[in-house]
Design a protein around this motif. Structure first.
Motif, PDB file in Angstrom:
ATOM      1  N   ASP A  41      34.907   0.166  36.673  1.00 50.92           N
ATOM      2  CA  ASP A  41      35.259   1.542  36.064  1.00 50.92           C
ATOM      3  C   ASP A  41      34.958   1.728  34.677  1.00 50.92           C
ATOM      4  OD1 ASP A  41      35.616   2.576  38.781  1.00 50.92           O
ATOM      5  OD2 ASP A  41      37.715   2.654  38.346  1.00 50.92           O
ATOM      6  N   TYR A  42      34.096   2.835  33.988  1.00 54.01           N
ATOM      7  CA  TYR A  42      33.941   2.693  32.631  1.00 54.01           C
ATOM      8  C   TYR A  42      33.852   4.226  32.302  1.00 54.01           C
ATOM      9  CZ  TYR A  42      28.914   3.150  33.838  1.00 54.01           C
ATOM     10  OH  TYR A  42      27.754   3.613  34.065  1.00 54.01           O
ATOM     11  N   ARG A  43      33.586   4.536  31.132  1.00 49.82           N
ATOM     12  CA  ARG A  43      33.404   5.642  30.681  1.00 49.82           C
ATOM     13  C   ARG A  43      31.946   5.746  29.916  1.00 49.82           C
ATOM     14  NH1 ARG A  43      37.061   9.656  30.851  1.00 49.82           N
ATOM     15  NH2 ARG A  43      39.334   8.822  30.862  1.00 49.82           N
ATOM     16  N   ARG A  50      33.867   9.428  33.259  1.00 56.22           N
ATOM     17  CA  ARG A  50      34.030   8.231  34.142  1.00 56.22           C
ATOM     18  C   ARG A  50      32.990   8.009  35.036  1.00 56.22           C
ATOM     19  NH1 ARG A  50      39.042   5.982  33.990  1.00 56.22           N
ATOM     20  NH2 ARG A  50      38.645   5.100  36.054  1.00 56.22           N
ATOM     21  N   THR A  52      31.520   4.601  37.797  1.00 53.96           N
ATOM     22  CA  THR A  52      31.785   3.422  38.555  1.00 53.96           C
ATOM     23  C   THR A  52      30.518   2.598  39.147  1.00 53.96           C
ATOM     24  OG1 THR A  52      33.859   4.643  39.405  1.00 53.96           O
ATOM     25  CG2 THR A  52      32.972   2.231  40.433  1.00 53.96           C
TER      26      THR A  52
END
Length: 433
Positions: A41-43, A50, A52
């Motif tokens: 998961d990251y932005r 968000r 994935t």
């Protein structure tokens, strides 16, 4: 706590998916069916939304590999690059590379050109590419193939002694690269840089008889050949028609009009891909009428001894010549063409363009256009009859004693009316040539 392989193996699925967190956005999603998927998961760098990424399944992707992929993604994020978009771009580039590989482009080029080639010619080209090029550079993006890489590949053929095939294969590769340039998938042709890089081909010629006495002996041997009638008739027609051996053995009754005394060979059987018309002398018609009761109900004039649905073997005429005692350096199946070309020009003095046209070589009119198959038909018909009469004279003992010079001189000195020009006007009488 960071994950370990022991923790992952001991984890049991439950009714709902559960996350086994490793840290820095990486976790293992354990599904109720027992499947284990790595997730990150990251932005996104700009929108901060968000997102994935999937890193595959455990144990196919181990813990160390999953962490390495997470670290690569975090490095991209540190440079304001979305790892998801980067993955899509990389995948697209890989697909483009595969779609523009040398083999893909070569097969596309081959499919476009194949329709203009005789099947035997196209088969040879495809085999060269499949056996000697594709295994080495077939998967390489065609725009990235270097001259050095191509030379290394071609030299494998040279090292095993196939120098002539190596030259032909390099020529085919050059045609593929030019097609790639024309279709926007390459910028240059590395084959052009290899001019002079291969060892020269040692010239070799098909053995042929051009001395009248020797030709007379050959013709008499053919007439007394004790083999099968199909082979004997093919042997007798070979000097009369002087077509290529493959064209002769694949002759079909549907292409031959005995009443009109002509043989129409379709372009699909010709080396240059153009239909060809062969006027038949009275001697050639006689040979065909002799074999017609035996093979006339079938497709091929000279069918295979094993199956009437196939033409005779490619080596049937050559093998018969060897059985009659003519060595490899004396006469070959192709030698009948050289024999006719030499005698028709140097002894009987027919116009070279008539001879070349009858040999089905590329002949252009004064405007640079290719002659059609009926060009100079009347003159070629007379030439073919004169050629057959000359061959008959060589078989006679009297002609052999005179070394055929008397007949050739008398034959060449006869006047004839030559039709010239597209309008069909008649020129004054003149000697051949």
């Amino acid at each position: 706590m960071p994950l370990s392989d022991t923790t992952i193996r001991k984890a049991k699925p439950v009714a709902k998916p559960i996350k086994l967190t490793d840290g820095d956005g990486l976790y293992l999603l354990l599904n109720p069916n027992g499947s284990r998927w790595w997730r990150f998961d990251y932005r996104r760098p700009v929108t901060k939304q968000r997102n994935t990424l999937s890193f595959g399944t455990y144990p196919d992707t181990g813990l160390a590999d999953a962490r390495a992929r997470r670290d690569e993604a975090r490095k991209l994020l540190a440079s304001d690059i979305d790892p998801g978009e980067h993955r899509k771009a990389t995948r697209t580039a890989s697909e483009d590379r595969a779609a523009n590989s040398f083999e893909v482009v070569a097969r596309e080029w081959f499919a476009k050109q194949e329709k203009t080639w005789v099947k035997s010619h196209s088969d040879k080209i495809l085999l060269r590419l499949q056996n000697d090029i594709f295994p080495w550079i077939g998967k390489r993006p065609i725009a990235e193939v270097s001259a050095r890489e191509l030379l290394t590949t071609i030299n494998r053929m040279v090292d095993r002694g196939a120098v002539e095939s190596a030259h032909r294969t390099l020529q085919n590769c050059g045609q593929v690269f030019r097609y790639a340039i024309a279709t926007g998938r390459a910028d240059r042709n590395p084959a052009a840089d290899l001019r002079g890089a291969l060892p020269p081909v040692k010239p070799s010629h098909h053995a042929a008889m051009t001395e009248p006495n020797a030709i007379g002996g050959l013709l008499r041997a053919i007439d007394t050949y004790a083999g099968a009638l199909v082979t004997r008739c093919a042997l007798r027609l070979a000097p009369l028609l002087f077509v290529r051996p493959g064209e002769l053995r694949q002759a079909e009754w549907g292409e031959i009009d005995l009443d009109a005394a002509q043989w129409n060979i379709p372009g699909s059987k010709m080396k240059m891909g153009e239909p060809h018309l062969v006027p038949l002398s009275t001697q050639a018609v006689a040979v065909l009428r002799e074999i017609e009761p035996l093979t006339g109900d079938g497709r091929y004039v000279f069918p295979s001894a094993r199956s009437p649905r196939r033409p005779m073997s490619n080596n049937a005429v050559l093998a018969a010549l060897r059985r009659m005692g003519f060595a490899k350096n004396e006469m070959s199946g192709h030698g009948f063409r050289a024999m006719a070309r030499t005698i028709l020009d140097e002894t009987l003095h027919y116009r070279p363009d008539f001879i070349e046209h009858q040999l089905a070589h590329a002949v252009r009119d004064p405007n640079g256009r290719a002659y059609n198959r009926t060009a100079h038909l009347a003159e070629r018909r007379e030439m073919m009859q004169g050629w057959a009469d000359y061959l008959d004279s060589l078989k006679s003992d009297a002609c052999s004693l005179m070394q055929s010079e008397g007949f050739a001189s008398e034959f060449a000195a006869q006047p004839r009316i030559v039709v010239v020009g597209q309008a069909g006007t008649k020129a004054s009488q003149e000697k051949r040539g």
